[in-house]
Design a protein around this motif. Structure first.
Motif, PDB file in Angstrom:
ATOM      1  N   PHE A   1       0.836  -1.202   0.000  1.00 34.64           N
ATOM      2  CA  PHE A   1       0.000   0.000   0.000  1.00 34.64           C
ATOM      3  C   PHE A   1       0.871   1.252   0.000  1.00 34.64           C
ATOM      4  CE2 PHE A   1      -2.294   3.432   2.062  1.00 34.64           C
ATOM      5  CZ  PHE A   1      -3.521   3.408   1.420  1.00 34.64           C
ATOM      6  N   LEU A   2       1.948   1.225   0.800  1.00 40.28           N
ATOM      7  CA  LEU A   2       2.861   2.358   0.835  1.00 40.28           C
ATOM      8  C   LEU A   2       3.440   2.622  -0.549  1.00 40.28           C
ATOM      9  CD1 LEU A   2       4.494   4.481   2.433  1.00 40.28           C
ATOM     10  CD2 LEU A   2       6.172   2.681   2.920  1.00 40.28           C
ATOM     11  N   LYS A   3       3.799   1.574  -1.254  1.00 39.48           N
ATOM     12  CA  LYS A   3       4.414   1.720  -2.576  1.00 39.48           C
ATOM     13  C   LYS A   3       3.425   2.282  -3.602  1.00 39.48           C
ATOM     14  CE  LYS A   3       6.801  -0.908  -6.166  1.00 39.48           C
ATOM     15  NZ  LYS A   3       7.336  -2.252  -6.558  1.00 39.48           N
ATOM     16  N   SER A   4       2.211   1.771  -3.593  1.00 41.21           N
ATOM     17  CA  SER A   4       1.236   2.151  -4.620  1.00 41.21           C
ATOM     18  C   SER A   4       0.419   3.384  -4.255  1.00 41.21           C
ATOM     19  CB  SER A   4       0.289   0.982  -4.896  1.00 41.21           C
ATOM     20  OG  SER A   4      -0.483   0.680  -3.742  1.00 41.21           O
ATOM     21  N   GLY A   5       0.254   3.627  -2.941  1.00 41.57           N
ATOM     22  CA  GLY A   5      -0.632   4.691  -2.506  1.00 41.57           C
ATOM     23  C   GLY A   5      -2.085   4.253  -2.593  1.00 41.57           C
TER      24      GLY A   5
END
Length: 287
Positions: A110-114
């Motif tokens: 989630f952090l990577k993709s937003g």
């Protein structure tokens, strides 16, 4: 049966919590909201890739935290070696008891993709005799949380705790608690039994809902929390010609009516117990 109405309506204010994520929080919780100590609506916030934040390691003692995720994914980890992932519809009922240090951070993917992060965290007080109980986790995935629906399909209730429309929760609570996430479409109505000995709260986070029956109906709008009067049942409704439905939480719990000594993440009954909590945390006795 005696119908409940609205004692008062409490506005919310926005602030940053944890590592800096935005929450919407009712202005004040006190005697009429006992045993609920805090209600935070986390977001909704649409994080750009690489920018999502959460709550790094922090301690708790003397109460319970209840996390309910609507959108996004989070990882949790604690000083007792417990860890897990939470996604949409998942619930974690954590009894901090004698003490725990834990973190709640965005899932690496989630952090990577937003994306959108949205959910709730509620703090439930513990009675004096249970404050120092062993910590306990109840991690319940969305597909195991009971859901109730009205016959006409206009009302849907996620039954986190308590009972609704004949459907009972599976989560075990220390004291009697009702926690419902109610979604209503225009024309829908719900009459919910709520024992008189429980304090009742309604938090609206989408649209607007009518609360009460007959001459005692009042409107609760997005971002407002209503404290309910005494009674045995409460009625929610939306006009058939409403432009949109409504989303709300119904919280009810048996008040403890005990003194509270509270500072940040520690909730005890006396100042001496509060000082001891700090000493235990600083000496590593929460691990």
């Amino acid at each position: 049966m005696t119908a409940r109405g609205i004692e008062s309506i409490v506005p919310t204010h926005r602030l940053l919590e944890g590592g800096g994520f935005p929450v919407r929080r009712p202005a004040a919780l006190g005697r009429l909201t006992d045993p609920f100590l805090l209600l935070d609506e986390m977001g909704p916030v649409d994080w750009p890739p690489g920018e999502a934040i959460g709550a790094p390691a922090h301690p708790h003692r003397g109460f319970e935290t209840v996390t309910y995720i609507l959108q996004g994914r989070m990882c949790h980890e604690d000083s007792g070696g417990n860890s897990g992932v939470m996604g949409p519809g998942d619930v974690q009922w954590m009894t901090a008891g004698r003490g725990v240090v834990h973190s709640e951070l965005p899932h690496p993917e989630f952090l990577k993709s937003g994306g959108v992060m949205h959910g709730f965290q509620i703090w439930v007080n513990l009675p004096a005799g249970k404050r120092m109980m062993e910590r306990r986790y109840q991690d319940v995935p969305a597909d195991e949380i009971p859901v109730a629906e009205s016959d006409d399909g206009l009302v849907r209730a996620v039954v986190v705790a308590g009972e609704c429309l004949g459907v009972s929760a599976i989560i075990e609570t220390v004291i009697p608690i009702t926690y419902l996430h109610v979604s209503m479409l225009p024309g829908g109505s719900l009459k919910q039994t709520l024992p008189n000995e429980l304090n009742g709260l309604v938090y609206c986070f989408g649209g607007a809902v009518k609360v009460g029956a007959e001459d005692g109906v009042e409107l609760v709008e997005d971002g407002e929390m209503a404290i309910l009067t005494e009674g045995d049942e409460v009625t929610f409704s939306i006009s058939e010609d409403a432009e949109e439905g409504a989303e709300l939480l119904l919280l009810a719990g048996k008040p403890l009516d005990e003194p509270i000594a509270r500072y940040g993440p520690f909730v005890m009954n006396t100042e001496q117990e509060l000082r001891q909590a700090f000493e235990d945390y600083q000496s590593g006795n929460f691990a």
